[in-house]
Write a protein that holds these residues in place. Structure first.
Motif, PDB file in Angstrom:
ATOM      1  N   ILE A 172       0.851  -1.181   0.000  1.00  0.00           N
ATOM      2  CA  ILE A 172       0.000   0.000   0.000  1.00  0.00           C
ATOM      3  C   ILE A 172       0.891   1.236   0.000  1.00  0.00           C
ATOM      4  CG2 ILE A 172      -1.788   1.257   1.269  1.00  0.00           C
ATOM      5  CD1 ILE A 172      -2.583  -1.394   2.570  1.00  0.00           C
ATOM      6  N   PRO A 173       0.640   2.229  -0.864  1.00  0.00           N
ATOM      7  CA  PRO A 173       1.439   3.459  -0.836  1.00  0.00           C
ATOM      8  C   PRO A 173       1.431   4.056   0.576  1.00  0.00           C
ATOM      9  CG  PRO A 173       0.024   3.433  -2.764  1.00  0.00           C
ATOM     10  CD  PRO A 173      -0.390   2.265  -1.925  1.00  0.00           C
ATOM     11  N   THR A 174       2.610   4.206   1.158  1.00  0.00           N
ATOM     12  CA  THR A 174       2.725   4.528   2.583  1.00  0.00           C
ATOM     13  C   THR A 174       3.742   5.628   2.821  1.00  0.00           C
ATOM     14  OG1 THR A 174       2.108   2.291   3.286  1.00  0.00           O
ATOM     15  CG2 THR A 174       3.383   3.594   4.850  1.00  0.00           C
ATOM     16  N   CYS A 175       3.407   6.530   3.718  1.00  0.00           N
ATOM     17  CA  CYS A 175       4.342   7.525   4.216  1.00  0.00           C
ATOM     18  C   CYS A 175       4.505   7.288   5.712  1.00  0.00           C
ATOM     19  CB  CYS A 175       3.829   8.936   3.942  1.00  0.00           C
ATOM     20  SG  CYS A 175       4.823  10.240   4.702  1.00  0.00           S
ATOM     21  N   VAL A 176       5.712   7.002   6.149  1.00  0.00           N
ATOM     22  CA  VAL A 176       5.985   6.721   7.554  1.00  0.00           C
ATOM     23  C   VAL A 176       6.379   8.013   8.262  1.00  0.00           C
ATOM     24  CG1 VAL A 176       7.337   5.335   9.182  1.00  0.00           C
ATOM     25  CG2 VAL A 176       6.760   4.406   6.932  1.00  0.00           C
ATOM     26  N   VAL A 177       5.662   8.331   9.341  1.00  0.00           N
ATOM     27  CA  VAL A 177       5.931   9.552  10.096  1.00  0.00           C
ATOM     28  C   VAL A 177       6.163   9.193  11.556  1.00  0.00           C
ATOM     29  CG1 VAL A 177       4.580  10.968   8.500  1.00  0.00           C
ATOM     30  CG2 VAL A 177       3.478   9.997  10.523  1.00  0.00           C
ATOM     31  N   ASP A 178       6.442  10.216  12.355  1.00  0.00           N
ATOM     32  CA  ASP A 178       6.764   9.988  13.765  1.00  0.00           C
ATOM     33  C   ASP A 178       5.497   9.780  14.593  1.00  0.00           C
ATOM     34  OD1 ASP A 178       9.460  10.375  13.241  1.00  0.00           O
ATOM     35  OD2 ASP A 178       9.290  12.540  13.534  1.00  0.00           O
ATOM     36  N   ARG A 179       5.617   8.900  15.534  1.00  0.00           N
ATOM     37  CA  ARG A 179       4.552   8.727  16.501  1.00  0.00           C
ATOM     38  C   ARG A 179       4.661   9.840  17.542  1.00  0.00           C
ATOM     39  NH1 ARG A 179       2.543   2.908  18.267  1.00  0.00           N
ATOM     40  NH2 ARG A 179       0.718   3.473  19.510  1.00  0.00           N
ATOM     41  N   LEU A 180       3.529  10.284  18.054  1.00  0.00           N
ATOM     42  CA  LEU A 180       3.539  11.300  19.093  1.00  0.00           C
ATOM     43  C   LEU A 180       4.311  10.777  20.297  1.00  0.00           C
ATOM     44  CD1 LEU A 180       2.257  14.137  19.510  1.00  0.00           C
ATOM     45  CD2 LEU A 180       0.428  12.974  20.759  1.00  0.00           C
TER      46      LEU A 180
ATOM     47  N   SER B 101      -2.322  10.576  18.141  1.00  0.00           N
ATOM     48  CA  SER B 101      -1.363  10.550  17.044  1.00  0.00           C
ATOM     49  C   SER B 101      -2.003  10.838  15.693  1.00  0.00           C
ATOM     50  CB  SER B 101      -0.655   9.192  16.987  1.00  0.00           C
ATOM     51  OG  SER B 101       0.390   9.130  17.933  1.00  0.00           O
ATOM     52  N   ARG B 102      -3.326  10.795  15.605  1.00  0.00           N
ATOM     53  CA  ARG B 102      -3.973  11.038  14.316  1.00  0.00           C
ATOM     54  C   ARG B 102      -3.788  12.488  13.849  1.00  0.00           C
ATOM     55  NH1 ARG B 102      -7.605   9.321  10.508  1.00  0.00           N
ATOM     56  NH2 ARG B 102      -9.266  10.776   9.897  1.00  0.00           N
ATOM     57  N   PRO B 103      -4.170  13.507  14.637  1.00  0.00           N
ATOM     58  CA  PRO B 103      -3.907  14.878  14.158  1.00  0.00           C
ATOM     59  C   PRO B 103      -2.422  15.147  13.969  1.00  0.00           C
ATOM     60  CG  PRO B 103      -4.728  14.883  16.431  1.00  0.00           C
ATOM     61  CD  PRO B 103      -4.919  13.511  15.916  1.00  0.00           C
ATOM     62  N   ASN B 104      -1.588  14.539  14.789  1.00  0.00           N
ATOM     63  CA  ASN B 104      -0.145  14.694  14.632  1.00  0.00           C
ATOM     64  C   ASN B 104       0.318  14.120  13.301  1.00  0.00           C
ATOM     65  OD1 ASN B 104       2.506  15.434  15.688  1.00  0.00           O
ATOM     66  ND2 ASN B 104       2.867  13.229  15.871  1.00  0.00           N
TER      67      ASN B 104
ATOM     68  N   ALA C 155     -20.991   8.607  22.111  1.00  0.00           N
ATOM     69  CA  ALA C 155     -21.028   7.159  22.132  1.00  0.00           C
ATOM     70  C   ALA C 155     -20.629   6.625  20.781  1.00  0.00           C
ATOM     71  CB  ALA C 155     -22.422   6.660  22.477  1.00  0.00           C
ATOM     72  N   ALA C 156     -20.435   5.338  20.734  1.00  0.00           N
ATOM     73  CA  ALA C 156     -20.178   4.649  19.481  1.00  0.00           C
ATOM     74  C   ALA C 156     -19.014   5.264  18.726  1.00  0.00           C
ATOM     75  CB  ALA C 156     -21.415   4.668  18.612  1.00  0.00           C
ATOM     76  N   ALA C 157     -18.010   5.750  19.441  1.00  0.00           N
ATOM     77  CA  ALA C 157     -16.890   6.394  18.760  1.00  0.00           C
ATOM     78  C   ALA C 157     -15.710   5.451  18.636  1.00  0.00           C
ATOM     79  CB  ALA C 157     -16.469   7.629  19.534  1.00  0.00           C
ATOM     80  N   ALA C 158     -15.969   4.177  18.757  1.00  0.00           N
ATOM     81  CA  ALA C 158     -14.903   3.203  18.698  1.00  0.00           C
ATOM     82  C   ALA C 158     -14.276   3.170  17.321  1.00  0.00           C
ATOM     83  CB  ALA C 158     -15.444   1.822  19.042  1.00  0.00           C
ATOM     84  N   SER C 159     -13.128   2.555  17.268  1.00  0.00           N
ATOM     85  CA  SER C 159     -12.453   2.322  16.006  1.00  0.00           C
ATOM     86  C   SER C 159     -11.950   3.589  15.367  1.00  0.00           C
ATOM     87  CB  SER C 159     -13.370   1.599  15.026  1.00  0.00           C
ATOM     88  OG  SER C 159     -12.665   1.225  13.892  1.00  0.00           O
ATOM     89  N   ARG C 160     -11.181   4.349  16.070  1.00  0.00           N
ATOM     90  CA  ARG C 160     -10.595   5.573  15.526  1.00  0.00           C
ATOM     91  C   ARG C 160      -9.228   5.244  14.964  1.00  0.00           C
ATOM     92  NH1 ARG C 160     -13.025   8.545  14.066  1.00  0.00           N
ATOM     93  NH2 ARG C 160     -11.931  10.418  14.601  1.00  0.00           N
ATOM     94  N   GLY C 161      -9.091   5.130  13.689  1.00  0.00           N
ATOM     95  CA  GLY C 161      -7.849   4.675  13.080  1.00  0.00           C
ATOM     96  C   GLY C 161      -6.705   5.648  13.223  1.00  0.00           C
ATOM     97  N   THR C 162      -5.604   5.192  13.780  1.00  0.00           N
ATOM     98  CA  THR C 162      -4.411   6.036  13.933  1.00  0.00           C
ATOM     99  C   THR C 162      -3.221   5.217  14.428  1.00  0.00           C
ATOM    100  OG1 THR C 162      -3.568   8.045  14.982  1.00  0.00           O
ATOM    101  CG2 THR C 162      -5.131   6.790  16.229  1.00  0.00           C
ATOM    102  N   GLY C 163      -2.034   5.774  14.570  1.00  0.00           N
ATOM    103  CA  GLY C 163      -0.826   5.020  14.956  1.00  0.00           C
ATOM    104  C   GLY C 163       0.356   5.871  15.342  1.00  0.00           C
ATOM    105  N   GLY C 164       1.616   5.590  14.909  1.00  0.00           N
ATOM    106  CA  GLY C 164       2.793   6.359  15.287  1.00  0.00           C
ATOM    107  C   GLY C 164       3.851   6.323  14.218  1.00  0.00           C
TER     108      GLY C 164
END
Length: 614
Positions: free
Chosen positions: A292-300, A310-313, A590-599
């Motif tokens: 998958i085309p990917t850009c690796v950035v820093d984790r908060l 880490s998502r807005p970051n 409510a029901a705000a589960a599954s917020r995709g993000t990482g580091g």
């Protein structure tokens, strides 16, 4: 022919005037559309949970444009306001008189110039098109909003009478600007037949609320609807940007997402608006950079126990570290988004467009909103704020470049504020985005049809994205069992540390939810066609897996030897049943589960070669 034009002009003016006289004469008579029937429908889980009287588990609806009775040249010709149902007859006559005058003037102008009439009239309908409060019922739809008049005991003979009741309160405080009527003889979930709910929404020209073919409610707004389609043309092409971290749970989701993105993009063709795709990985590089085309950035550095920070970051770093994209527009996305059909850019002009969430309610927290967005904000300005999160959102890349750092800073401030963290919990990053948009001077157009959320939505209808954030539970007879584990169930959280098996069993045969069935079909198709399905984070070998992309670099090989994080960005799953208020009232976050993000580690973006998608 030129000699006949004055006579034709006189005849046209006479016929239109006769129609006006007839409308005025018959304005007091019952209208046929007042007694139009409502087809009996089965109960819809998109609306009220049994016994709760709630407006539903989400603010999702499919908006259908009301038919215009006159052309743009005639619209708006009428003057004066209706003050209630009794004033409607005189108002109708005034509308029609103004419309006829405009029509006669257009024909007379053509006669004088020897040309064709400048305006072609549509079917006159009692001034509906120019009425500031048109009667425009939308079946199978349940608009949400703050309750002006409770409907359980507020019974009306038909939908038109419910509209008239709203019209009588159109200038009250709070004003009634949307109405919801139960025309189903068996009632609408826990609500009785003929229940008439009067409500208030901050944007009645773009009303929100659940709606699909199985919804028994009929709703209407008191103003003409906005166009919710986007501008056409390949110059409006957008780039999908999704954020993830490097764990198994995120990996299988984003693979299925990317599979369906590519398939729908291919179906759209070279003149479509679906453009490139970038996964912003805020974590150590993983094996999916070759797929998958990917850009690796820093984790908060300090996520304060909340990985979604880490998502807005990550979006902030997207503009600082990732290669510039060629598209002018971006679709902010999450890994649990599957594309049901080729996706259009739903923006008009430069205005961003987003899916509205029922549990994002800025007006419910005026003190907190002023704390982070500005003490100067009036109640009206707070009410008009966007009830959205950061996904799915269409936005011009320069506007996202502007808002991302504000979003990053505001979200950190909210997390550090004990009162705000307690109030907004797992959705604080979503509030951070809508507050940042307000600070940046951006207001998003709302696009309820952008995203479906089963099991609360049931029909594919006009939806573009399937968001599989909720658990889906059914008994062996296909009966939905909200809040209770079913004999058959699919919940993505069942696969937080494993991969869904190939050939997931479909829901029971009598299950009436088209979207749940489609969800399983889409996952099964992707798992059958994607290589190395069972171990997506294993580095490619020569033992059968086709490597997508360039040969891995020494840096990637080093990353492969590192310890992979297994932290999930998953919020606890909140069942909608636990969060619903009564019908029409604002629901708790409510029901705000599954917020995709990482580091992340460093910047890198690879473009995978085109491969055939089955």
């Amino acid at each position: 022919m030129a000699k006949r034009l004055p006579a034709l002009a006189f005849l046209a003016a006479f016929l239109v005037s006769f129609n006006v006289f007839t409308n005025y004469r018959d304005a007091h008579l019952p209208r046929l559309d007042r007694v139009r029937g409502v087809d009996p429908l089965s109960q819809s889980t998109a609306g009220v949970l049994e016994g709760t009287g709630s407006a539903g588990a989400g603010v999702y609806t499919k908006w259908k444009h009301a038919e215009a009775s006159l052309t743009a040249a005639v619209e708006g010709a009428a003057t004066g306001d209706s003050t209630g149902p009794t004033a409607r007859a005189d108002h109708t006559a005034a509308d029609s008189t103004a419309a006829s005058a405009a029509a006669a003037a257009a024909v007379s102008t053509a006669a004088a110039t020897g040309g064709k009439p400048a305006v072609v009239l549509g079917k006159l309908s009692g001034g509906q098109a120019s009425d500031p409060h048109p009667y425009q019922p939308k079946e199978h739809t349940e608009f949400g909003g703050d309750v002006v008049t409770w409907g359980e005991t507020h019974l009306k003979a038909d939908a038109r009478a419910c509209y008239d009741a709203c019209l009588a309160l159109v200038d009250s405080k709070p004003a009634c600007n949307v109405w919801v009527y139960c025309g189903h003889e068996g009632g609408c979930h826990s609500q009785p037949h003929r229940a008439c709910w009067l409500k208030h929404q901050p944007r009645p020209d773009n009303p929100v609320g659940p709606g699909d073919a199985t919804n028994p409610w009929t709703s209407g707004a008191m103003v003409a609807p906005k166009d919710t389609s986007g501008d056409p043309g390949v110059h409006r092409r957008f780039h999908v940007v999704v954020t993830t971290n490097a764990n198994l749970y995120q990996a299988w989701q984003v693979r299925v997402m990317y599979y369906w993105y590519r398939k729908q993009k291919a179906a759209q063709g070279p003149m479509g608006q679906m453009g490139g795709f970038t996964r912003v990985l805020h974590d150590k590089a993983d094996a999916l950079v070759d797929e998958i085309p990917t850009c690796v950035v820093d984790r908060l550095e300090n996520e304060m126990g909340f990985v979604v920070l880490s998502r807005p970051n990550a979006f902030k770093q997207f503009f600082e570290k990732c290669p510039e994209i060629e598209e002018d527009y971006i679709l902010m996305a999450e890994p649990d988004h599957l594309y049901l059909r080729p996706l259009d850019n739903l923006m008009q002009g430069r205005n961003p467009a987003a899916f509205p969430f029922f549990y994002i309610d800025p007006k419910g927290f005026p003190a907190l909103i002023r704390r982070f967005a500005g003490a100067h904000l009036t109640d009206e300005e707070i009410e008009a704020m966007d009830p959205i999160g950061s996904s799915p959102v269409f936005i011009h890349k320069e506007d996202l470049r502007k808002v991302a750092p504000i979003w990053h800073d505001v979200t950190l401030k909210i997390k550090r504020d004990p009162e705000a963290e307690k109030a907004w919990g797992w959705v604080l990053e979503m509030y951070g985005y809508t507050i940042a948009a307000k600070i940046a001077g951006l207001q998003h157009d709302l696009r309820p049809k952008l995203q479906a959320q089963p099991p609360w939505d049931k029909s594919i209808g006009e939806f573009y994205i399937l968001h599989f954030t909720y658990g889906n539970d059914y008994d062996n007879n296909g009966v939905f069992t909200p809040g209770k584990y079913g004999a058959w169930r699919f919940d993505k959280r069942s696969y937080m540390s494993s991969i869904p098996p190939k050939k997931l069993p479909p829901p029971p045969g009598k299950c009436d939810n088209e979207l749940v069935k489609r969800l399983i079909e889409m996952i099964n198709e992707a798992s059958a066609n994607l290589p190395n399905w069972e171990s997506p984070l294993s580095w490619p070998t020569n033992q059968g897996r086709k490597v997508l992309g360039e040969r891995r670099s020494p840096a990637l090989a080093l990353a492969a030897a590192s310890h992979w994080t297994t932290r999930s960005e998953e919020a606890p799953h909140w069942t909608a049943a636990a969060s619903l208020a009564r019908h029409g009232q604002s629901a708790a976050a409510a029901a705000a589960a599954s917020r995709g993000t990482g580091g992340g580690v460093r910047t890198r973006r690879e473009t995978a070669p085109e491969v055939e998608v089955g």
